[in-house]
Design a protein around this motif. Structure first.
Motif, PDB file in Angstrom:
ATOM      1  N   CYS A   1      -7.560   8.842   4.284  1.00  0.00           N
ATOM      2  CA  CYS A   1      -7.315   8.532   2.876  1.00  0.00           C
ATOM      3  C   CYS A   1      -8.066   7.290   2.415  1.00  0.00           C
ATOM      4  N   PRO A   2      -9.406   7.379   2.296  1.00  0.00           N
ATOM      5  CA  PRO A   2     -10.158   6.181   1.869  1.00  0.00           C
ATOM      6  C   PRO A   2      -9.778   5.749   0.460  1.00  0.00           C
ATOM      7  N   ASN A   3      -9.271   6.699  -0.339  1.00  0.00           N
ATOM      8  CA  ASN A   3      -8.856   6.343  -1.702  1.00  0.00           C
ATOM      9  C   ASN A   3      -7.713   5.341  -1.678  1.00  0.00           C
ATOM     10  N   LEU A   4      -6.971   5.254  -0.556  1.00  0.00           N
ATOM     11  CA  LEU A   4      -5.899   4.272  -0.430  1.00  0.00           C
ATOM     12  C   LEU A   4      -6.315   3.099   0.450  1.00  0.00           C
ATOM     13  N   SER A   5      -7.008   3.419   1.559  1.00  0.00           N
ATOM     14  CA  SER A   5      -7.305   2.339   2.503  1.00  0.00           C
ATOM     15  C   SER A   5      -8.561   1.564   2.105  1.00  0.00           C
ATOM     16  N   ALA A   6      -9.475   2.190   1.393  1.00  0.00           N
ATOM     17  CA  ALA A   6     -10.714   1.509   1.008  1.00  0.00           C
ATOM     18  C   ALA A   6     -11.124   1.918  -0.397  1.00  0.00           C
ATOM     19  N   PRO A   7     -10.284   1.575  -1.387  1.00  0.00           N
ATOM     20  CA  PRO A   7     -10.596   2.024  -2.752  1.00  0.00           C
ATOM     21  C   PRO A   7     -11.945   1.504  -3.257  1.00  0.00           C
ATOM     22  N   ALA A   8     -12.279   0.261  -2.913  1.00  0.00           N
ATOM     23  CA  ALA A   8     -13.525  -0.313  -3.440  1.00  0.00           C
ATOM     24  C   ALA A   8     -14.726   0.465  -2.928  1.00  0.00           C
ATOM     25  N   GLU A   9     -14.720   0.766  -1.641  1.00  0.00           N
ATOM     26  CA  GLU A   9     -15.840   1.507  -1.058  1.00  0.00           C
ATOM     27  C   GLU A   9     -15.918   2.922  -1.664  1.00  0.00           C
TER      28      GLU A   9
ATOM     29  N   PRO B   1      -0.648   7.303   4.004  1.00  0.00           N
ATOM     30  CA  PRO B   1      -0.662   7.098   2.553  1.00  0.00           C
ATOM     31  C   PRO B   1       0.584   6.379   2.040  1.00  0.00           C
ATOM     32  N   LEU B   2       1.740   6.728   2.590  1.00  0.00           N
ATOM     33  CA  LEU B   2       2.975   6.073   2.137  1.00  0.00           C
ATOM     34  C   LEU B   2       2.938   4.586   2.408  1.00  0.00           C
TER      35      LEU B   2
ATOM     36  N   ARG C   1      -3.870   5.891  -7.335  1.00  0.00           N
ATOM     37  CA  ARG C   1      -3.517   4.697  -8.119  1.00  0.00           C
ATOM     38  C   ARG C   1      -4.487   3.527  -7.973  1.00  0.00           C
ATOM     39  N   PHE C   2      -5.241   3.470  -6.842  1.00  0.00           N
ATOM     40  CA  PHE C   2      -6.200   2.364  -6.684  1.00  0.00           C
ATOM     41  C   PHE C   2      -7.607   2.743  -7.144  1.00  0.00           C
ATOM     42  N   VAL C   3      -7.823   4.013  -7.432  1.00  0.00           N
ATOM     43  CA  VAL C   3      -9.171   4.477  -7.766  1.00  0.00           C
ATOM     44  C   VAL C   3      -9.291   4.849  -9.250  1.00  0.00           C
ATOM     45  N   ALA C   4      -8.325   5.644  -9.739  1.00  0.00           N
ATOM     46  CA  ALA C   4      -8.427   6.182 -11.096  1.00  0.00           C
ATOM     47  C   ALA C   4      -8.555   5.090 -12.170  1.00  0.00           C
ATOM     48  N   PRO C   5      -7.791   3.974 -12.063  1.00  0.00           N
ATOM     49  CA  PRO C   5      -7.878   2.962 -13.136  1.00  0.00           C
ATOM     50  C   PRO C   5      -9.292   2.441 -13.349  1.00  0.00           C
TER      51      PRO C   5
END
Lengths: 667, 271
Positions: free
Chosen positions: B245-253, A82-83, B33-37
């Motif tokens: 952490c797909p919310n960081l690595s693959a936000p679009a998906e 994550p970092l 940060r990549f999903v919530a907006p």
């Protein structure tokens, strides 16, 4: 040609040139590159040498996390990945690789994300350092730190245990000293007793400080949350310290913000401790002038109040270079100060730690020679709708109902607290703020008793009382006027009595004592006062009685000691049993007396006979005898019965208190 | 101390269905940060930090309260109450998936949907149940946390450099996201990885979505299947995204899967 020139020549000739490839493969650190999903796409020889893998086993086949220990995989997924995705780089994460021979290799790794023009991550570049030695070193450091912390903690625990052990007998000493003070003493004995009382109570303070501090250090203190009355808290503190301020002729003010609610939620004991510490420090380090406690509401959001708390003085002050040191344990601003003023130097450190528990911090401003000001902020909720636990009182609530009392007191806080009790007891009262108004008010008549502070503006308590006693009205010469004073010494010096006061009550107020005193002195005014009862006062008149004519002691613990034959456990057990019996009988006695039930009283007296003998309880026996004869007589009035009930109850309490201090000693 | 300060709650000021995002162990609200907006367009998004993480009030930490996941679930409910949230879409990553399950069991009427990203009701293998780790793995992980929290490592550098009061002095040198208090983080790790909420799953009545990544070393595919089987009426989406952490690595998906789930449900309710 010099050596330096030789080297320059060979550098220019490219003899040290190393191919980028060679540098990458054999650099003294591992290099790997991975796809964003962790799949390894490039690796250098150093990494392969360290781990024992063949290049083809890794490339396109393994994800980086698969080379880690299970523990490392969790850290990788929860922290590293994550970092890296959030900030585009990661620095010095500690992990462990599992080599092909199952050895683990501690590493530190740095990674950066390489992105295309659109910002999409293409791959990750990672450098890996062998952290074997470093980790050993760190482990040693951590171990040393852990050990040091453990030692510090066990020292704190030891200190707490010892302090606790000291406190038990010390409590017994102070309790016994108090009881001794209730017996008839010669002047000389009283003087010795005073020394005993001050020394044992300052020793107790000291031990309590050490105990508190070591409990905090050992992590054994937590905050309570209960409703309390901030005005009452402050009054307790100001009154508790008023004697010391009076002795040094300092003005002790309490400023309370009107916006402060009547109930706050918090830990009144610990807050009280902080305020008492700051205030008593201020008194200690101030030679002339004043000490002021201020509670001001700075902000309010819904039911949450932000309160500024400040204790300021006009004392010696603290120099800037000493300011930082004063919060340290065992430290006073300087050696000289420690010598001159005494103390453990733990007080401020305790206060600071107690404030930390509140999530607050102490600030201090000080000018040498002008004074210091300690302040902190508290955020507390109101407990407006929560009931405060009723203050403990042994006094029968209704007995004084209908009495009329005048309270002459200039301190708002004291007035507040005293009138709360008067209301509770159903007593009608008027309040005035100075002696002149007190005299005027008394002249109008109708009061059964006056409570009079000694220090008031315009006309002080001494003058006011003298004036009242000189008024032509005979009744006013008999009017009970009770002095409010912080210092018992003042009463004993005789100037107060000489002014015409009937009695005095010390600060902090013991409401039971106040109640009994008011009952005692108001029953005196009734026609045909039962003479012997006046000799059985709640507060024994302090006139010195020559030891040769001293009456038999009120009670004695010698019988108990004898029965215990020196075994402290047996002694405590006996004390507990006896205590239990007295506590059981006490309410029954009260109701028998209130109901005028002579037969019931007789039965209770018989039941108590063994206990009375065991404790040589002369005073209680005498009080019971008078009670019996009163119930048998035809002349019994409500007032007499009330007075004798109080006398019996008081003697019961004296015994209970004495026994409790023995029964509660732990071994 | 108010709930909103305690949990460093960031709430969007708009009148829409609330979507509450809860981060997992090891990070803070930054991880959304990549999903919530994206959801801020049509939902009232609420982000917060668990006590001990990010910008939360460390002084509010209490080992007894936070000694079980229920303590964290209580915080979620307190935030909901404080902000008067109803019909909440709860989005929980990793351990916060189970925290959401506990909150929804406590006050079912408050939650309309649960989105569980990489959930695991139990990390330790137990007979047939494939949690993924042995008790020994977990113990070693807990021990090794010291290496990063107390040793010379980036995450904890500000503490070591003696500027605990002014973290901004350390921020330039170190990893600036997801800083955490080492003792609290260790306790949170223990509570997380030793929790077992398998018995709670069948009680849930809130419609839920399980987002399962490929190759997730923390919550393996079999674990996601297990959660899906035991959550009545849940949907399971197997993502192309790898890791935990797909919310960081693959936000679009991640966004697309969530929108599909939320949209479909909405249609069903309408029909």
């Amino acid at each position: 040609m010099s050596r330096v020139d030789e080297e320059r020549t060979s550098f220019e000739e490219g003899q040290f040139e190393e191919s980028a490839e060679e540098l990458y493969e054999h650099a003294p650190c591992g290099y790997i590159s991975t796809r964003p999903d962790g799949l390894i796409i490039k690796v250098n020889q150093t990494f392969l040498d360290w781990t024992g893998y063949q290049r083809e086993e890794l490339l396109g086949r393994k994800r980086f996390y698969e080379l880690l220990t299970m523990a490392g995989r969790i850290y990788h997924e929860t922290h590293y990945a994550p970092l890296l995705q959030m900030q585009g780089f990661v620095r010095e994460i500690a992990l462990e690789l599992v080599c092909t021979d199952r050895r683990t290799l501690p590493i530190l790794l740095n990674s950066v994300q390489k992105k295309d023009a659109a910002g999409t991550p293409l791959y990750h570049r990672t450098t890996i350092f062998n952290a074997t030695d470093r980790k050993l070193y760190e482990r040693e450091l951590l171990l040393a730190r852990k050990k040091a912390e453990q030692v510090a903690q066990s020292k704190a625990i030891l200190l707490a245990t010892i302090s606790h052990e000291i406190r038990n007998p010390l409590n017994a000493i102070t309790a016994a000293t108090r009881l001794l003070g209730m017996t008839a003493l010669s002047e000389k004995q009283e003087k010795y007793l005073r020394i005993l009382a001050t020394s044992s109570s300052s020793l107790l303070d000291l031990v309590n400080d050490i105990l508190d501090w070591s409990k905090i250090e050992a992590g054994k203190i937590s905050l309570e949350q209960r409703p309390f009355d901030p005005r009452e808290l402050l009054s307790g503190i100001v009154n508790g310290l008023a004697a010391r301020a009076e002795e040094k002729k300092l003005l002790l003010h309490a400023n309370l913000d009107e916006k402060l609610p009547a109930r706050l939620l918090g830990d009144p004991v610990k807050l009280g401790q902080i305020l008492t510490n700051l205030t008593s420090n201020a008194i200690k380090f101030t030679e002339s002038g004043s000490v002021t406690l201020t509670l001001a509401v700075r902000a309010q959001h819904d039911d949450e109040f932000t309160v500024d708390v400040r204790v300021s003085d006009t004392g010696i002050g603290i120099s800037p270079d000493q300011l930082a040191a004063i919060f340290e344990e065992y430290t006073q601003a300087s050696y000289d100060i420690g010598m001159k003023y005494g103390g453990t130097g733990l007080g401020l450190s305790i206060s600071r730690k107690l404030l930390e528990l509140h999530g607050s911090k102490m600030s201090v401003e000080s000018v040498v020679g002008q004074g210091s000001s300690f302040s902190f902020e508290l955020r507390l909720k109101t407990g407006e709708n929560l009931p405060i636990e009723a203050p403990r009182s042994a006094a029968p609530e209704q007995a004084l109902r209908g009495l009329r009392v005048l309270l002459a007191e200039d301190s708002e806080v004291n007035t507040y607290v005293l009138t709360r009790w008067l209301e509770r007891w159903g007593i009608a009262f008027d309040t005035v703020q100075n002696g002149r108004m007190a005299v005027e008010q008394v002249r109008k008549g109708g009061y059964d008793l006056v409570l009079m502070d000694l220090h008031m503006p315009e006309l002080n308590g001494y003058e006011a009382t003298r004036t009242i006693r000189q008024l032509p009205d005979e009744r006013l010469r008999q009017l009970p006027i009770i002095a409010i004073s912080a210092s018992a010494r003042i009463w004993q010096q005789g100037s107060v009595r000489a002014s015409g006061f009937t009695d005095f009550i010390g600060k902090p107020f013991d409401t039971d004592v106040l109640y009994r005193m008011m009952a005692l002195h108001t029953s005196r005014e009734l026609p045909n006062p039962p003479e012997p009862l006046v000799q059985e006062p709640a507060h024994r008149p302090p006139e010195p009685i020559a030891s040769s004519t001293a009456p038999a002691p009120d009670f004695s613990l010698a019988g108990l000691e004898q029965r215990a034959a020196g075994d402290p456990q047996v002694r405590a057990a006996l004390a507990r049993l006896t205590l239990h019996e007295l506590e059981q009988t006490r309410p029954a006695l009260r109701s028998a007396l209130a109901a005028g039930a002579a037969d019931k009283l007789e039965r209770l007296c018989q039941e108590l006979e063994g206990t009375l003998r065991l404790l040589d309880a002369n005073a209680l026996t005498a009080a019971l005898r008078r009670a019996k004869s009163l119930l048998a007589s035809r002349q019994r009035t409500h007032a007499r019965v009330q007075a004798v009930t109080l006398a019996v109850d008081w003697e019961m309490e004296t015994l209970i208190e004495a026994l409790a201090s023995i029964a509660n000693q732990d071994f | 101390m108010g709930v909103l300060t305690r949990n460093n709650v960031k709430v969007q000021d708009q009148d829409a269905q609330p979507m509450l995002f809860a981060h997992g162990f090891g990070c803070d609200q930054n991880m959304w940060r990549f999903v919530a907006p994206d959801f801020a367009r049509d939902y009232r998004t609420i982000l917060f930090d668990h006590v001990g993480a990010g910008g939360s009030e460390l002084s509010a930490y209490n080992r007894t309260k936070y000694g079980t996941l229920r303590g964290y679930a209580d915080d979620v409910l307190e935030i909901c109450r404080e902000l008067h949230l109803e019909q909440v879409v709860f989005v929980g990553h990793s351990v916060s998936a189970m925290i959401g399950v506990l909150a929804a069991l406590e006050e079912p009427e408050r939650f309309s949907r649960l989105v569980l990203v990489g959930p695991s009701p139990c990390y330790i293998n137990d007979g047939e149940y494939p949690g993924g780790f042995t008790p020994m793995d977990i113990e070693q992980m807990l021990e090794s946390l010291d290496d990063n929290y107390l040793g010379w490592s980036s995450t904890m550098a500000p503490m070591i450099m003696g500027n605990p009061d002014r973290p901004e002095l350390g921020a330039e040198l170190t990893n600036s996201f997801c800083r955490t208090h080492p003792e609290i983080a260790k306790h949170f790790a223990r509570v997380t990885f030793l929790s077992d909420n398998r018995a709670d799953l069948p009680k849930v009545r809130t419609p839920s979505l399980v987002l399962q990544c490929s190759n997730d070393p923390i919550a393996a595919h079999a674990v996601g299947e297990y959660v899906h089987r035991h959550l009545a009426g849940s949907e399971l989406v197997l993502m192309k995204a790898t890791g935990h952490c797909p919310n960081l690595s693959a936000p679009a998906e991640t966004i697309a899967a969530m929108r599909a789930f939320l949209g479909v449900r909405a249609n069903r309710v309408a029909s």
